[in-house]
Write a protein that holds these residues in place. Structure first.
Motif, mmCIF file in Angstrom:
data_model
loop_
_atom_site.group_PDB
_atom_site.id
_atom_site.type_symbol
_atom_site.label_atom_id
_atom_site.label_comp_id
_atom_site.label_asym_id
_atom_site.label_seq_id
_atom_site.Cartn_x
_atom_site.Cartn_y
_atom_site.Cartn_z
ATOM 1 N N VAL A 171 -3.495 5.058 -1.655
ATOM 2 C CA VAL A 171 -4.411 4.310 -0.789
ATOM 3 C C VAL A 171 -3.640 3.266 0.021
ATOM 4 C CG1 VAL A 171 -6.362 2.702 -0.751
ATOM 5 C CG2 VAL A 171 -6.414 4.702 -2.266
ATOM 6 N N ARG A 172 -2.681 2.612 -0.620
ATOM 7 C CA ARG A 172 -1.833 1.658 0.115
ATOM 8 C C ARG A 172 -1.109 2.363 1.260
ATOM 9 N NH1 ARG A 172 -0.829 -0.095 -5.287
ATOM 10 N NH2 ARG A 172 -1.490 -2.257 -5.633
ATOM 11 N N PHE A 173 -0.625 3.563 0.993
ATOM 12 C CA PHE A 173 0.053 4.322 2.043
ATOM 13 C C PHE A 173 -0.901 4.615 3.199
ATOM 14 C CE2 PHE A 173 0.679 8.708 3.677
ATOM 15 C CZ PHE A 173 1.726 8.419 4.536
ATOM 16 N N ILE A 174 -2.132 5.003 2.895
ATOM 17 C CA ILE A 174 -3.116 5.262 3.945
ATOM 18 C C ILE A 174 -3.332 4.001 4.778
ATOM 19 C CG2 ILE A 174 -5.568 5.716 4.390
ATOM 20 C CD1 ILE A 174 -5.529 7.631 1.995
ATOM 21 N N ALA A 175 -3.493 2.862 4.106
ATOM 22 C CA ALA A 175 -3.770 1.607 4.811
ATOM 23 C C ALA A 175 -2.617 1.218 5.730
ATOM 24 C CB ALA A 175 -4.049 0.492 3.796
ATOM 25 N N VAL A 176 -1.392 1.229 5.190
ATOM 26 C CA VAL A 176 -0.257 0.834 6.036
ATOM 27 C C VAL A 176 0.009 1.889 7.109
ATOM 28 C CG1 VAL A 176 1.669 1.862 4.720
ATOM 29 C CG2 VAL A 176 1.999 -0.297 5.934
ATOM 30 N N GLY A 177 -0.266 3.151 6.801
ATOM 31 C CA GLY A 177 -0.104 4.216 7.783
ATOM 32 C C GLY A 177 -1.031 4.031 8.969
ATOM 33 N N LEU A 178 -2.257 3.580 8.712
ATOM 34 C CA LEU A 178 -3.206 3.330 9.798
ATOM 35 C C LEU A 178 -2.721 2.198 10.701
ATOM 36 C CD1 LEU A 178 -6.560 3.632 7.808
ATOM 37 C CD2 LEU A 178 -5.789 5.157 9.627
ATOM 38 N N VAL A 179 -2.142 1.159 10.087
ATOM 39 C CA VAL A 179 -1.612 0.043 10.882
ATOM 40 C C VAL A 179 -0.456 0.521 11.758
ATOM 41 C CG1 VAL A 179 -0.467 -2.203 10.791
ATOM 42 C CG2 VAL A 179 -2.329 -1.689 9.200
ATOM 43 N N LEU A 180 0.478 1.254 11.160
ATOM 44 C CA LEU A 180 1.625 1.749 11.929
ATOM 45 C C LEU A 180 1.174 2.685 13.044
ATOM 46 C CD1 LEU A 180 3.257 0.457 9.602
ATOM 47 C CD2 LEU A 180 4.767 2.442 9.684
ATOM 48 N N LEU A 181 0.216 3.572 12.735
ATOM 49 C CA LEU A 181 -0.293 4.495 13.746
ATOM 50 C C LEU A 181 -0.874 3.727 14.931
ATOM 51 C CD1 LEU A 181 -1.120 7.388 14.631
ATOM 52 C CD2 LEU A 181 -3.271 7.020 13.374
ATOM 53 N N ASP A 182 -1.678 2.729 14.634
ATOM 54 C CA ASP A 182 -2.305 1.931 15.686
ATOM 55 C C ASP A 182 -1.260 1.287 16.580
ATOM 56 O OD1 ASP A 182 -3.507 -0.436 17.007
ATOM 57 O OD2 ASP A 182 -5.288 0.113 15.874
ATOM 58 N N HIS A 183 -0.244 0.696 15.975
ATOM 59 C CA HIS A 183 0.752 -0.030 16.759
ATOM 60 C C HIS A 183 1.730 0.894 17.480
ATOM 61 C CE1 HIS A 183 0.166 -3.906 14.174
ATOM 62 N NE2 HIS A 183 -0.893 -3.591 14.889
ATOM 63 N N LEU A 184 1.936 2.086 16.949
ATOM 64 C CA LEU A 184 2.905 2.992 17.556
ATOM 65 C C LEU A 184 2.342 3.760 18.742
ATOM 66 C CD1 LEU A 184 4.650 4.362 14.341
ATOM 67 C CD2 LEU A 184 5.668 2.891 16.083
ATOM 68 N N ILE A 185 1.036 3.977 18.749
ATOM 69 C CA ILE A 185 0.440 4.728 19.859
ATOM 70 C C ILE A 185 -0.473 3.824 20.691
ATOM 71 C CG2 ILE A 185 0.621 6.927 18.634
ATOM 72 C CD1 ILE A 185 -2.397 6.769 18.090
ATOM 73 N N VAL A 186 -0.130 2.550 20.746
ATOM 74 C CA VAL A 186 -0.975 1.572 21.405
ATOM 75 C C VAL A 186 -1.199 1.911 22.885
ATOM 76 C CG1 VAL A 186 0.976 0.070 21.990
ATOM 77 C CG2 VAL A 186 -1.317 -0.904 21.741
ATOM 78 N N GLU A 187 -0.247 2.617 23.500
ATOM 79 C CA GLU A 187 -0.385 2.954 24.921
ATOM 80 C C GLU A 187 -1.552 3.904 25.184
ATOM 81 O OE1 GLU A 187 3.518 3.557 27.159
ATOM 82 O OE2 GLU A 187 4.141 3.846 25.075
#
Length: 378
Positions: A15-31
């Motif tokens: 679950v921690r991986f899912i949570a941090v993965g969502l944050v990274l996804l958001d910031h990496l594809i912000v464009e």
């Protein structure tokens, strides 16, 4: 409930991986991204923190309440263990950013050192560049300051109503800020007003309250806990609720509207509540295989480092032309120009670098220090 030999709930690392993965996804594809995956990930972390903190504190209270110096022992163990886990790597990063003069660290050092970045952001209605993401750690640290008192001095039977009041207060506070700060003649607010509702600790109470409720249910109403979380369909229902709130928010003309500003965190918290509770019981089938995959478990274990470091490894808005990652990309594009502008490639590189940095930090800095927590076991 699946645990290891130390009593660690296995699927929660997933679950921690899912949570941090969502944050990274958001910031990496912000464009190209318009969905608040990062906000969802942070909220899942808040609910998880509320659950784990409340569970630890309730168990500790049972051992110390009514004993000589009970509260002192209870509080001392909690604060020491939290300090060992959170402070060293946080202050290491602040020190390195200060030494290398990464803006705005030197100018805002007192706010960073005292875990007050969310207060600064709310007061000034502005973000803090490369250290934007530290606001959520400030929220958690501020919750740690009062949650031990709440758990210890409020009786078991009165705790649930108090948590309920916390949750309702949080929603009403976001609604108050929204309606009092509306642009005249509209049902929208500015980004500044939304920022206040997003980063202020009291406006996050519903997330922590749901986590606390989950801990209370597991410890004192376990039959109800098992019955409530023994099926996976409530997780899907919670996710559907979150999707509907996003659809409602995106259907409106302006981005900072009522469903996004007021309801998003509550619905995200409910989804996190369902997800975490089911993981505590133990998902089965493909979800269990995913959450218990060694890679997911490992990334979940180093999720604190992943979250801390990712904005410094690369940030779309704040990594200048001389940033090491930007320079690496320029070097790659000299040899393979067709990759330039490829978001998937850039995201893959940034994730790999972030995992590398977080792994080094975990094995050579965080893990050895964390071993000291064994001296203060609950």
């Amino acid at each position: 409930m699946r645990t290891n030999s130390e009593g660690h709930i296995i699927q929660l690392d997933g679950v921690r991986f899912i949570a941090v993965g969502l944050v990274l996804l958001d910031h990496l594809i912000v464009e190209i991204n318009i969905i608040p995956f990062g906000a969802l990930g942070v909220t899942i972390f808040f609910v998880l923190s509320g659950f784990l903190i409340s569970r630890i504190l309730l168990k500790s209270k049972e051992k110390t309440y009514g004993t000589p110096g009970g509260f002192k022992k209870y509080l001392r163990k909690f604060l020491i263990r939290r300090t060992i886990r959170i402070f060293p790597v946080y202050y290491l990063i602040i020190a390195l950013l200060f030494i290398f003069n990464v803006p705005p660290v030197r100018d805002k050092l007192p706010w960073l050192a005292l875990y007050g970045t969310n207060i600064y952001i709310a007061l000034h209605k502005t973000w803090l560049g490369s250290v934007d993401h530290l606001w959520s750690l400030a929220v958690e640290e501020q919750v740690y300051l009062f949650f031990p008192f709440l758990i210890f001095f409020i009786s078991r039977n009165k705790l649930v109503p108090v948590l309920g009041l916390m949750g309702v207060f949080s929603i009403l506070l976001r609604a108050y800020i929204f309606y009092s700060g509306r642009i005249p003649g509209t049902n929208f607010v500015t980004m500044g007003e939304w920022t206040v509702t997003y980063v202020s600790t009291p406006t996050c109470f519903d997330s922590f309250a749901l986590g606390g409720l989950m801990a209370w249910m597991q410890l004192y109403k376990n039959d109800l806990f098992v019955k409530f979380f023994n099926k996976s369909w409530p997780v899907l229902l919670g996710f559907l609720g979150w999707v509907l709130v996003q659809w409602w928010a995106k259907s409106l003309a302006q981005p900072f509207n009522f469903p996004y500003v007021v309801l998003d965190r509550t619905m995200s918290s409910i989804f996190g509540f369902m997800l975490i509770g089911r993981a505590v019981m133990g998902f089965k089938g493909w979800m269990a295989a995913f959450l218990e995959n060694p890679v997911c478990i490992y990334l979940g274990k180093i999720s604190y480092g992943l979250y801390l470091y990712h904005n410094f490894v690369y940030n779309h808005f704040h990594s200048g032309p001389m940033h090491p990652t930007v320079r690496l990309f320029r070097k790659i594009y000299q040899y393979i120009p067709s990759l330039e502008g490829n978001i998937a490639f850039e995201a893959t590189v940034v994730v790999a670098l972030t995992v590398l940095v977080a792994s080094v930090s975990w094995h050579f800095f965080e893990k050895p220090i964390n071993a000291l927590k064994d001296k203060y076991a609950y």
